[in-house]
Motif scaffolding. Structure first.
Motif, PDB file in Angstrom:
ATOM      1  N   THR A 154       3.898  57.952  22.616  1.00  0.00           N
ATOM      2  CA  THR A 154       4.345  56.828  23.615  1.00  0.00           C
ATOM      3  C   THR A 154       3.402  55.622  23.176  1.00  0.00           C
ATOM      4  OG1 THR A 154       2.749  57.703  25.006  1.00  0.00           O
ATOM      5  CG2 THR A 154       4.780  58.340  25.612  1.00  0.00           C
ATOM      6  N   HIS A 155       2.430  55.870  22.394  1.00  0.00           N
ATOM      7  CA  HIS A 155       1.850  54.432  21.952  1.00  0.00           C
ATOM      8  C   HIS A 155       2.516  53.662  20.951  1.00  0.00           C
ATOM      9  CE1 HIS A 155       0.757  56.852  18.503  1.00  0.00           C
ATOM     10  NE2 HIS A 155       0.373  55.982  17.735  1.00  0.00           N
TER      11      HIS A 155
ATOM     12  N   ASP B 275      -5.246  49.491  17.951  1.00  0.00           N
ATOM     13  CA  ASP B 275      -5.900  50.173  19.294  1.00  0.00           C
ATOM     14  C   ASP B 275      -4.781  50.675  20.297  1.00  0.00           C
ATOM     15  OD1 ASP B 275      -4.942  47.706  19.781  1.00  0.00           O
ATOM     16  OD2 ASP B 275      -6.348  46.784  20.858  1.00  0.00           O
ATOM     17  N   ALA B 276      -3.692  50.894  19.832  1.00  0.00           N
ATOM     18  CA  ALA B 276      -2.553  51.282  20.863  1.00  0.00           C
ATOM     19  C   ALA B 276      -3.049  52.756  21.184  1.00  0.00           C
ATOM     20  CB  ALA B 276      -1.262  51.255  20.090  1.00  0.00           C
ATOM     21  N   VAL B 277      -2.749  53.002  22.431  1.00  0.00           N
ATOM     22  CA  VAL B 277      -2.981  54.349  22.999  1.00  0.00           C
ATOM     23  C   VAL B 277      -1.829  54.846  23.953  1.00  0.00           C
ATOM     24  CG1 VAL B 277      -5.472  53.990  23.063  1.00  0.00           C
ATOM     25  CG2 VAL B 277      -4.067  53.485  25.118  1.00  0.00           C
ATOM     26  N   PRO B 278      -1.737  56.032  24.008  1.00  0.00           N
ATOM     27  CA  PRO B 278      -0.627  56.606  24.924  1.00  0.00           C
ATOM     28  C   PRO B 278      -0.549  55.918  26.206  1.00  0.00           C
ATOM     29  CG  PRO B 278      -1.972  58.493  23.729  1.00  0.00           C
ATOM     30  CD  PRO B 278      -2.525  57.262  23.332  1.00  0.00           C
ATOM     31  N   GLU B 279       0.650  55.889  26.627  1.00  0.00           N
ATOM     32  CA  GLU B 279       0.947  55.228  27.897  1.00  0.00           C
ATOM     33  C   GLU B 279       1.683  56.498  28.853  1.00  0.00           C
ATOM     34  OE1 GLU B 279      -0.196  52.544  28.980  1.00  0.00           O
ATOM     35  OE2 GLU B 279      -0.632  51.373  27.122  1.00  0.00           O
ATOM     36  N   VAL B 280       1.223  56.320  30.187  1.00  0.00           N
ATOM     37  CA  VAL B 280       2.039  57.008  31.279  1.00  0.00           C
ATOM     38  C   VAL B 280       2.336  56.044  32.408  1.00  0.00           C
ATOM     39  CG1 VAL B 280       1.869  59.138  32.761  1.00  0.00           C
ATOM     40  CG2 VAL B 280       0.715  58.802  30.533  1.00  0.00           C
ATOM     41  N   TYR B 281       3.521  55.936  32.915  1.00  0.00           N
ATOM     42  CA  TYR B 281       4.031  55.011  33.888  1.00  0.00           C
ATOM     43  C   TYR B 281       4.567  55.915  35.170  1.00  0.00           C
ATOM     44  CZ  TYR B 281       4.249  51.831  30.149  1.00  0.00           C
ATOM     45  OH  TYR B 281       4.002  50.832  28.839  1.00  0.00           O
ATOM     46  N   PRO B 282       3.551  56.142  36.017  1.00  0.00           N
ATOM     47  CA  PRO B 282       3.756  56.835  37.326  1.00  0.00           C
ATOM     48  C   PRO B 282       4.642  55.872  38.114  1.00  0.00           C
ATOM     49  CG  PRO B 282       1.487  56.989  36.768  1.00  0.00           C
ATOM     50  CD  PRO B 282       2.028  56.206  35.971  1.00  0.00           C
ATOM     51  N   THR B 283       5.576  56.580  38.949  1.00  0.00           N
ATOM     52  CA  THR B 283       6.103  55.902  40.131  1.00  0.00           C
ATOM     53  C   THR B 283       5.434  55.696  41.487  1.00  0.00           C
ATOM     54  OG1 THR B 283       7.292  57.984  40.942  1.00  0.00           O
ATOM     55  CG2 THR B 283       8.261  56.782  39.056  1.00  0.00           C
ATOM     56  N   THR B 284       5.746  54.916  42.320  1.00  0.00           N
ATOM     57  CA  THR B 284       5.077  55.031  43.593  1.00  0.00           C
ATOM     58  C   THR B 284       5.015  56.320  44.268  1.00  0.00           C
ATOM     59  OG1 THR B 284       6.068  52.677  43.893  1.00  0.00           O
ATOM     60  CG2 THR B 284       5.265  53.949  45.657  1.00  0.00           C
ATOM     61  N   ALA B 285       6.254  57.268  44.148  1.00  0.00           N
ATOM     62  CA  ALA B 285       6.048  58.423  44.585  1.00  0.00           C
ATOM     63  C   ALA B 285       5.014  59.239  44.096  1.00  0.00           C
ATOM     64  CB  ALA B 285       7.717  59.049  44.596  1.00  0.00           C
ATOM     65  N   ASP B 286       4.883  59.121  42.860  1.00  0.00           N
ATOM     66  CA  ASP B 286       3.864  59.981  42.111  1.00  0.00           C
ATOM     67  C   ASP B 286       2.496  59.550  42.686  1.00  0.00           C
ATOM     68  OD1 ASP B 286       5.702  60.916  40.220  1.00  0.00           O
ATOM     69  OD2 ASP B 286       5.506  59.331  39.189  1.00  0.00           O
ATOM     70  N   GLU B 287       2.277  58.227  42.874  1.00  0.00           N
ATOM     71  CA  GLU B 287       1.087  57.702  43.478  1.00  0.00           C
ATOM     72  C   GLU B 287       0.789  58.193  44.876  1.00  0.00           C
ATOM     73  OE1 GLU B 287       1.457  53.792  42.857  1.00  0.00           O
ATOM     74  OE2 GLU B 287       0.745  53.566  40.720  1.00  0.00           O
TER      75      GLU B 287
ATOM     76  N   GLU C 185      -7.693  65.992  18.353  1.00  0.00           N
ATOM     77  CA  GLU C 185      -8.516  65.224  19.398  1.00  0.00           C
ATOM     78  C   GLU C 185      -7.898  64.208  20.085  1.00  0.00           C
ATOM     79  OE1 GLU C 185     -11.870  62.691  18.163  1.00  0.00           O
ATOM     80  OE2 GLU C 185     -11.033  62.432  16.285  1.00  0.00           O
ATOM     81  N   PRO C 186      -8.132  63.813  21.394  1.00  0.00           N
ATOM     82  CA  PRO C 186      -6.953  62.785  22.240  1.00  0.00           C
ATOM     83  C   PRO C 186      -7.562  61.194  21.868  1.00  0.00           C
ATOM     84  CG  PRO C 186      -8.957  63.595  23.408  1.00  0.00           C
ATOM     85  CD  PRO C 186      -9.055  64.306  22.260  1.00  0.00           C
ATOM     86  N   LEU C 187      -6.816  60.750  22.353  1.00  0.00           N
ATOM     87  CA  LEU C 187      -6.664  59.452  21.921  1.00  0.00           C
ATOM     88  C   LEU C 187      -6.926  58.327  23.290  1.00  0.00           C
ATOM     89  CD1 LEU C 187      -6.705  57.352  19.353  1.00  0.00           C
ATOM     90  CD2 LEU C 187      -4.044  57.315  19.942  1.00  0.00           C
ATOM     91  N   GLY C 188      -7.916  57.520  23.437  1.00  0.00           N
ATOM     92  CA  GLY C 188      -7.902  56.547  24.452  1.00  0.00           C
ATOM     93  C   GLY C 188      -9.192  56.783  25.304  1.00  0.00           C
ATOM     94  N   ASN C 189      -9.884  57.896  25.358  1.00  0.00           N
ATOM     95  CA  ASN C 189     -11.053  58.120  26.156  1.00  0.00           C
ATOM     96  C   ASN C 189     -12.265  58.465  25.315  1.00  0.00           C
ATOM     97  OD1 ASN C 189     -10.175  60.664  25.412  1.00  0.00           O
ATOM     98  ND2 ASN C 189     -10.575  61.614  27.355  1.00  0.00           N
ATOM     99  N   ARG C 190     -13.457  58.776  26.091  1.00  0.00           N
ATOM    100  CA  ARG C 190     -14.670  59.188  25.471  1.00  0.00           C
ATOM    101  C   ARG C 190     -14.620  60.912  25.785  1.00  0.00           C
ATOM    102  NH1 ARG C 190     -19.702  56.701  28.550  1.00  0.00           N
ATOM    103  NH2 ARG C 190     -18.787  58.022  30.275  1.00  0.00           N
TER     104      ARG C 190
END
Length: 394
Positions: free
Chosen positions: A63-64, A198-210, A339-344
């Motif tokens: 996704t990045h 510096d691109a990282v994976p992206e997730v786009y939750p919907t209002t229903a998800d939130e 290893e994951p991308l975007g966090n400590r």
């Protein structure tokens, strides 16, 4: 250069490539009009197919690249072919126009009749959509042959490290030792996309998800008064499983020493393991399985937590995508690649002479690489994050 670890597999793929190259050469000989066809990536394709039809973490890690691919082809119709599990990350992505789902039988077990029927359905769909350009992020001969060549897509971009170099019109150079996300970046760059460093994976939750995730938090009284720690004890392979009683011992230590609230997550099929961890913990944990029902809801839940603990899996990459600090228990995997991308994050691993390996079941069980990780190591790593302010994505 083949990427396979086993010499026998490399030898077998060489033989398959040799036969395939001869057959493909004969096929090209009887089609002389294809000899002088332009094989470069077109500047303005009408329809583009992007392929990563395997596990959820692999899908998330493409996704990045999608914003850059959209910027490179602003007027193209971009379709992603992904597994049903990974579709949740793509369905709401604003850079994608269409999502097709397919479960390859070489990743997801199924009956032969179902496999033939499902492939025929996706094959006819790909033929009907008449793509101008396709890119396979995995670099898999099966993907190249079945999803790119068979449907008649004229421009085909991917790695040749799993075979099939003669089927590609643009070969992406392959080098061992890179992050999985970096391989995806290379494919995007071969398409002409400029992916930021510096691109990282992206997730786009919907209002229903939130709404669903917030309702879960409210229902169980999970707020900012105490740090929330998410534990995912499940794993796709037995060689990645850590004992349930040890997860419980870690959780108990974090409750006693940091006042943490423990949330156990996992797929419905992992519920017996989750219940076993909670039983060892005297049922002090909150179980999200059955209440958090989509990966996007899980992403929202992660944003409200302070720490993730688990193995190398799809949820560990999701934690990276939303910037959740993580303690990861690695068995035979290669951290530099997975290893994951975007966090400590802190990766705990004890290297054995047989690491890395691609075994599904370790012949040395129960004494093997992930089993060597101790409770004290995990607790120490976890407390080091809980004692610091949350940093978010990096």
């Amino acid at each position: 250069m083949y990427k396979f670890v086993r010499p026998r597999t490399r030898a077998l793929m060489f033989c398959i490539d040799l036969v395939g190259c001869i057959l493909w050469g004969v096929w090209r000989l009887i089609q002389p009009w294809t000899w002088f066809a332009d094989r470069s990536v077109p500047d303005s394709p009408k329809r583009i197919l992007l392929i990563r039809a395997d596990y959820i973490g692999d899908v998330l890690l493409i996704t990045h690249t999608l914003p850059a691919i959209r910027a490179r082809f602003p007027h193209a119709e971009i379709t992603c072919l992904v597994s049903p599990g990974g579709a949740a990350f793509i369905e709401t992505n604003p850079h994608v126009d269409r999502v097709l789902t397919y479960s390859p039988p070489w990743f997801f077990k199924k009956k032969r009749r179902d496999a033939i029927r499902e492939y025929w359905n996706i094959f006819t769909t790909l033929r009907r959509l008449r793509f101008d350009l396709a890119a396979d992020f995995r670099g898999d001969l099966r993907n190249i042959a079945l999803f790119m060549v068979a449907p008649g897509i004229p421009r085909r971009v991917s790695f040749a490290a799993s075979g099939g170099y003669y089927l590609l019109t643009t070969i992406v150079p392959f080098a061992h030792g890179l992050r999985e996300a970096a391989y995806h970046t290379q494919v995007a760059q071969a398409l002409g996309a400029q992916v930021p460093d510096d691109a990282v994976p992206e997730v786009y939750p919907t209002t229903a998800d939130e709404t669903a995730a917030q309702a879960f938090l409210d229902r169980h009284g999970l707020d900012t008064s105490a740090p929330c720690v998410v534990i995912h004890p499940g794993a796709r392979k037995a060689v990645r499983l850590w004992p349930a009683e040890r997860y419980a011992a870690v959780a108990r230590a974090l409750i006693e020493r940091a006042g943490a609230r423990i949330i156990l997550i996992g797929a419905p099929a992992e519920r017996p393991l989750i219940d076993a961890v909670n039983a060892h913990l005297d049922n002090q944990a909150t179980i999200a399985t059955g209440e958090i029902n989509t990966l996007r809801e899980l992403a929202v839940l992660f944003k409200a937590c302070q720490l993730y603990i688990g193995v190398s899996s799809g949820p560990s990459h999701l934690a990276g995508a939303v910037g959740l600090d993580s303690v990861l228990l690695f068995g035979p995997e290669t951290p530099a690649q997975w290893e994951p991308l975007g966090n400590r994050h802190t990766i705990l691993q004890h290297r054995f002479p047989c690491c890395p390996c691609t075994q599904t079941d370790c012949p040395h069980l129960p004494h093997h690489c992930i089993d060597a990780i101790t409770v004290d190591e995990v607790v120490t790593a976890a407390l080091s994050f809980l004692d610091q302010p949350q940093q978010g994505r990096s």
